[in-house]
Enzyme design. Structure first.
Site, PDB file in Angstrom:
ATOM      1  N   GLY A 144       0.837  -1.218   0.000  1.00 62.01           N
ATOM      2  CA  GLY A 144       0.000   0.000   0.000  1.00 62.01           C
ATOM      3  C   GLY A 144       0.857   1.247   0.000  1.00 62.01           C
ATOM      4  N   HIS A 181      -7.576  34.758  -7.624  1.00 59.77           N
ATOM      5  CA  HIS A 181      -8.826  34.139  -7.202  1.00 59.77           C
ATOM      6  C   HIS A 181      -9.676  33.847  -8.428  1.00 59.77           C
ATOM      7  CE1 HIS A 181     -12.284  33.300  -4.696  1.00 59.77           C
ATOM      8  NE2 HIS A 181     -13.015  34.103  -5.456  1.00 59.77           N
TER       9      HIS A 181
HETATM   10  P1  NAI Z   1       6.787   1.809  -1.309  1.00 53.37           P
HETATM   11  O1  NAI Z   1       8.028   1.614  -0.546  1.00 53.37           O
HETATM   12  O2  NAI Z   1       6.170   3.151  -1.465  1.00 53.37           O
HETATM   13  O3  NAI Z   1       5.629   0.868  -0.641  1.00 53.37           O
HETATM   14  C1  NAI Z   1       5.752  -0.532  -0.508  1.00 53.37           C
HETATM   15  C2  NAI Z   1       4.806  -1.038   0.567  1.00 53.37           C
HETATM   16  O4  NAI Z   1       4.752  -2.460   0.494  1.00 53.37           O
HETATM   17  C3  NAI Z   1       5.251  -0.700   1.980  1.00 53.37           C
HETATM   18  O5  NAI Z   1       4.225   0.011   2.621  1.00 53.37           O
HETATM   19  C4  NAI Z   1       5.491  -2.091   2.624  1.00 53.37           C
HETATM   20  O6  NAI Z   1       5.137  -2.141   3.985  1.00 53.37           O
HETATM   21  C5  NAI Z   1       4.601  -3.001   1.798  1.00 53.37           C
HETATM   22  N1  NAI Z   1       4.992  -4.424   1.782  1.00 53.37           N
HETATM   23  C6  NAI Z   1       6.236  -4.939   1.611  1.00 53.37           C
HETATM   24  N2  NAI Z   1       6.182  -6.311   1.615  1.00 53.37           N
HETATM   25  C7  NAI Z   1       4.880  -6.672   1.770  1.00 53.37           C
HETATM   26  C8  NAI Z   1       4.174  -7.935   1.828  1.00 53.37           C
HETATM   27  N3  NAI Z   1       4.791  -9.126   1.707  1.00 53.37           N
HETATM   28  N4  NAI Z   1       2.827  -7.926   2.000  1.00 53.37           N
HETATM   29  C9  NAI Z   1       2.177  -6.735   2.117  1.00 53.37           C
HETATM   30  N5  NAI Z   1       2.788  -5.527   2.059  1.00 53.37           N
HETATM   31  C10 NAI Z   1       4.126  -5.478   1.869  1.00 53.37           C
HETATM   32  O7  NAI Z   1       7.047   1.102  -2.717  1.00 53.37           O
HETATM   33  P2  NAI Z   1       6.359   1.247  -4.159  1.00 53.37           P
HETATM   34  O8  NAI Z   1       4.930   1.637  -4.030  1.00 53.37           O
HETATM   35  O9  NAI Z   1       6.672  -0.023  -4.861  1.00 53.37           O
HETATM   36  O10 NAI Z   1       7.130   2.453  -4.838  1.00 53.37           O
HETATM   37  C11 NAI Z   1       8.556   2.398  -4.995  1.00 53.37           C
HETATM   38  C12 NAI Z   1       9.158   3.769  -5.111  1.00 53.37           C
HETATM   39  O11 NAI Z   1       8.883   4.292  -6.399  1.00 53.37           O
HETATM   40  C13 NAI Z   1       8.593   4.806  -4.141  1.00 53.37           C
HETATM   41  O12 NAI Z   1       9.255   4.783  -2.904  1.00 53.37           O
HETATM   42  C14 NAI Z   1       8.841   6.081  -4.878  1.00 53.37           C
HETATM   43  O13 NAI Z   1      10.121   6.548  -4.591  1.00 53.37           O
HETATM   44  C15 NAI Z   1       8.776   5.694  -6.339  1.00 53.37           C
HETATM   45  N6  NAI Z   1       7.499   6.135  -6.920  1.00 53.37           N
HETATM   46  C16 NAI Z   1       7.194   7.465  -6.951  1.00 53.37           C
HETATM   47  C17 NAI Z   1       5.992   7.887  -7.448  1.00 53.37           C
HETATM   48  C18 NAI Z   1       5.666   9.335  -7.467  1.00 53.37           C
HETATM   49  O14 NAI Z   1       6.558  10.170  -7.312  1.00 53.37           O
HETATM   50  N7  NAI Z   1       4.392   9.716  -7.610  1.00 53.37           N
HETATM   51  C19 NAI Z   1       4.982   6.940  -7.965  1.00 53.37           C
HETATM   52  C20 NAI Z   1       5.405   5.590  -7.877  1.00 53.37           C
HETATM   53  C21 NAI Z   1       6.610   5.221  -7.376  1.00 53.37           C
END
Ligand code: NAI
Length: 475
Positions: free
Chosen positions: A186, A451
């Site tokens: 999430g 505005h």
């Molecule tokens: P994330 O680190 O944001 O979230 C991963 C989540 O997965 C964590 O909350 C973790 O607790 C959970 N998790 C891990 N193993 C698990 C399991 N076995 N079962 C259930 N939950 C589990 O990683 P995410 O969403 O993959 O994004 C990676 C990176 O990509 C981000 O940290 C960000 O830097 C970058 N990103 C940036 C965006 C933006 O700027 N809008 C959009 C998408 C990604």
């Protein structure tokens, strides 16, 4: 093998780090070659930020049309043509990646398709793709910039198979809307993609190991998004770890573990597709970094403020160089490294890096949270302004959320600005500028904001921190 090519700078990777470095080096008249094994633009333009925002926009319009009757929009039988939506997304990506090639060329930067590997401190071998004959080119470079980015993490029991179990790239390329989508993680990616498919009609279940989604973000902001997910029918299972899955008939059955120790229990959920979004890891393997002695820490390449690694003449930028893994941080580091190579006095000297989550509503944040500021020993004041009190947000039919401004109680210096609300991604720019320039809450308050616009919420929140808000009661 042909004679080695000599360049002043070689950039490995053409994402928002590498291609920006190439353009800036070209502008600075440094003879530069950018090598990329895939398409120019990296994850961001090809399979990340841009295609996800294209699909998020389309899903938002679809959702708005379906629920527009309050506004007097009566649309019967609104449907999604997923193949057409994907083709449109492809056009969006194509325009941008084509533009990157053109920008590199017009700035005098050369471009080569192939996979690069360091074979000596100043020498890189580039293997062409099989389609191009698979030949090897040897490049000698005075400066080498590593900008190889990152890739999704795989977890035990959920090997990516490109069919049932996909990463974000796979999920952004579905040719049909999955009836049931299980999202593991999430975080940024899970919530962005989960929301978009929920709007397109999927039944989405988000599985998050921690007690709340969007961990690391101010919980008050995350709660607004959690409420909207519920409204959209997304099931969010927190404190649940995805353990394994099995093919059963026409579907996948996932086994999750909730609770720990004596409280541990197994829960199962059904899905047609499983998106695994549990974080990303840097692409530092198979680059020959060990051969030339580049130091690594948990896969990342540590750098100083001039983006130098421990090996003279070798630099790292972007996701490879560490958190936060954000495209705009990579691009700034790229400008710094180009100027360093060109002999300028440049360094990564930023007060803040904004971050945006394209959830519904959007979240954007920059600078210190209230907690962080207090932990640093600052005495703070907080000003909050809800979008429900803002004319433009009401006229947009987007009133969920608020702006929160954290200031130093004594000096009024703006320490952090945190926004949850649709439009948050755009209004954070002013907040970043304010912090970067050392603005006071008084500066935000005294600046006349047009505005009716959403950035008025920043002005009002700053006024609220000073006890002078106009459109809410000051407390
Ligand atoms: P994330 O680190 O944001 O979230 C991963 C989540 O997965 C964590 O909350 C973790 O607790 C959970 N998790 C891990 N193993 C698990 C399991 N076995 N079962 C259930 N939950 C589990 O990683 P995410 O969403 O993959 O994004 C990676 C990176 O990509 C981000 O940290 C960000 O830097 C970058 N990103 C940036 C965006 C933006 O700027 N809008 C959009 C998408 C990604």
């Amino acid at each position: 093998m042909s004679e080695p090519i000599h360049v002043q700078a070689l950039v490995i990777g053409a994402g928002p780090g590498g291609y920006v470095a190439g353009i800036r080096l070209g502008q600075l008249k440094v003879k530069t070659l950018v090598v990329e094994r895939d398409q120019p633009g990296g994850v961001c333009l090809n399979v990340g930020c841009i295609p996800s925002k294209a699909l998020i926009t389309a899903s938002k319009y679809f959702d708005k049309l379906k629920h527009g009757s309050d506004m007097g929009l009566l649309a019967d039988n609104v449907r999604v043509d997923m193949k057409k939506m994907q083709a449109w997304k492809g056009d969006v990506v194509g325009k941008l990646t084509g533009g990157v090639r053109q920008l590199l060329k017009s700035n005098g930067c050369d471009y080569l398709v192939g996979t690069a590997k360091l074979v000596g401190p100043r020498t890189v071998e580039v293997r062409g793709s099989a389609g191009d004959g698979g030949g090897t080119t040897t490049i000698q470079a005075d400066h080498i910039v590593l900008a190889t980015g990152s890739r999704p993490i795989e977890i035990p029991g959920f090997k990516f198979d490109g069919d049932r179990v996909v990463d974000s790239t796979g999920a952004l390329a579905f040719s049909e809307i999955p009836q049931r989508l299980a999202v593991i993680g999430g975080g940024y990616i899970g919530i962005e993609i989960g929301t978009l498919y929920a709007k397109l009609g999927s039944h989405v279940t988000v599985v998050e190991a921690l007690p709340a989604i969007l961990a690391g973000t101010d919980p008050e902001l995350g709660q607004v998004v959690a409420r909207k997910l519920k409204k959209l029918g997304v099931q969010v299972l927190t404190g649940a770890k995805a353990k394994s899955w099995q093919e059963k008939g026409d579907r996948a059955v996932l086994t999750l573990q909730t609770g720990e120790g004596a409280e541990a229990a197994a829960v199962t959920i059904d899905a047609d597709k499983i998106l695994v979004a549990v974080g990303r890891r840097p692409n530092s393997e198979a680059l020959g970094l060990e051969t030339v002695g580049v130091r690594m820490e948990r896969g990342f390449v540590p750098v100083d403020r001039r983006m130098c690694t421990n090996v003279p003449g070798i630099y790292a930028i972007g996701d490879l160089a560490g958190q936060p893994m954000l495209a705009h941080k990579a691009s700034r580091e790229a400008e710094v490294v180009a100027e360093v190579i060109a002999g300028h006095r440049a360094e990564m000297d930023v007060r803040c890096i904004p971050a945006v989550i394209f959830s519904d509503p959007e979240i954007s944040t920059v600078g210190l949270t209230a907690d962080e500021a207090q932990k640093l020993g600052r005495t703070i004041k907080i000003g909050k302004f809800p979008f429900a009190a803002l004319g433009r947000a009401i006229a947009n039919a987007d009133t969920d959320g608020f702006v929160k401004v954290v200031i130093d109680a004594a000096t009024h210096e703006v320490l952090g600005i945190h926004v949850v609300g649709n439009g948050a991604s755009d209004i954070i720019a002013e907040a970043a500028l304010a912090i970067e320039m050392g603005a006071l809450a008084d500066d935000l308050s005294l600046t006349i904001h047009a505005h009716p616009t959403l950035p008025e919420a920043i002005m009002e929140a700053a006024k609220a921190a000073l006890g002078e808000a106009i459109h809410i009661i000051n407390r």
